[in-house]
Design a protein around this motif. Sequence first.
Motif, mmCIF file in Angstrom:
data_model
loop_
_atom_site.group_PDB
_atom_site.id
_atom_site.type_symbol
_atom_site.label_atom_id
_atom_site.label_comp_id
_atom_site.label_asym_id
_atom_site.label_seq_id
_atom_site.Cartn_x
_atom_site.Cartn_y
_atom_site.Cartn_z
ATOM 1 N N GLU A 53 56.137 56.070 107.433
ATOM 2 C CA GLU A 53 55.192 57.124 107.825
ATOM 3 C C GLU A 53 53.960 56.819 106.924
ATOM 4 O OE1 GLU A 53 54.225 59.006 110.186
ATOM 5 O OE2 GLU A 53 55.986 58.979 111.306
ATOM 6 N N GLN A 55 51.763 59.813 106.729
ATOM 7 C CA GLN A 55 51.173 61.168 106.961
ATOM 8 C C GLN A 55 50.202 61.590 106.069
ATOM 9 O OE1 GLN A 55 52.013 63.480 109.547
ATOM 10 N NE2 GLN A 55 53.261 61.979 110.540
ATOM 11 N N TYR A 162 54.041 72.408 110.212
ATOM 12 C CA TYR A 162 54.620 71.023 110.125
ATOM 13 C C TYR A 162 56.096 71.212 109.892
ATOM 14 C CZ TYR A 162 54.552 66.280 107.929
ATOM 15 O OH TYR A 162 54.677 64.973 107.462
#
Length: 327
Positions: A53, A55, A162
């Motif tokens: 990821e 993010q 989230y």
Amino acid sequence: MINRKSIILKLAPVALVFVTVSCCVVEQDETVPFIQERLREYIGTIKVVNTHEHQRTVEQIGEHTFNFFTIVFHSYLPADLNSTGVSVSGGGRANTHKLSLDEQWDMYGHAMDMCRNTSYYNYLARGFQLLYGFDEPYFTRENIKLLSAKIDENYKNHERYYDEACKKAGIEIMFQDRPYSPELDKKHHAQVFNVSWIIMDASRRSWMADGDGKNAYSSVWPVYDNPYEVAKEKGYTIETLDDYISIIEYFFEVAKENNAVCLKHILAYYRTLYFEDVPYERAKALYAKPYGALTKEEEKALEDFMFHWLIKKSIEVNLPFQIHTGY
């Protein structure tokens, strides 16, 4: 001479029997859909460990209105959009929030339509289906407006959203590809300690010399990918190779707090993956040279030393080392 027609005629009854038997087996086996459904249900209960990821926090993306194109331009889909002939550069897409959705669709809508069958397009669509109830097969000028309203509302309370998104997606943990990251969200992330800039910054110290704390990734991870800026922030003085190694030791302490799962570098994008084992004394002498005085060969030697130092350190702290070899 082989008579193809006679062979086909002889094999035809066999093929017919085979097809008939196959069809009968499939039709009679009524348990297949049931088994498939049970497998889907069971797989759906398995928590996801997302091993790759990138993010970013709301602060890293920038303080502005969030919409459909904000998500698109922070995904991999721009790589596909570029392949259609549309230029989706970092600088250009950074300012798209100043444009209306209609203006952005005028710029990128045709390219979006041309990418409907790509993996990047479809994983984004599936994500919106799962998290936003998006029920259409493709993105259009009209349906992205409703999506954008929902996205902006969610990002007003990003922390709450989230957490909800991770639960909806069944995500247990995400391996976050990051350099030094003191602010990592440990509830949802474990760090993949990206040491690429640690290796390169040993020799390519223009970011220190320029005093602006910028390098190739500064637009994504300001300060945190630059050991010299972090050292300045923490009151460290870096004048020697040993000083440099000291700040890297501190980075490892932070990575440990972030439950780091491995080290990683992506230097195949920037240089050869041939790392020679350079002696410490030579690396120390090279580091003592002023920035700009190193030849290309000497820059490589200093980076090679740091790579081998990091390999030894990864063994010491019992972390695997992932080497990303490029596309």
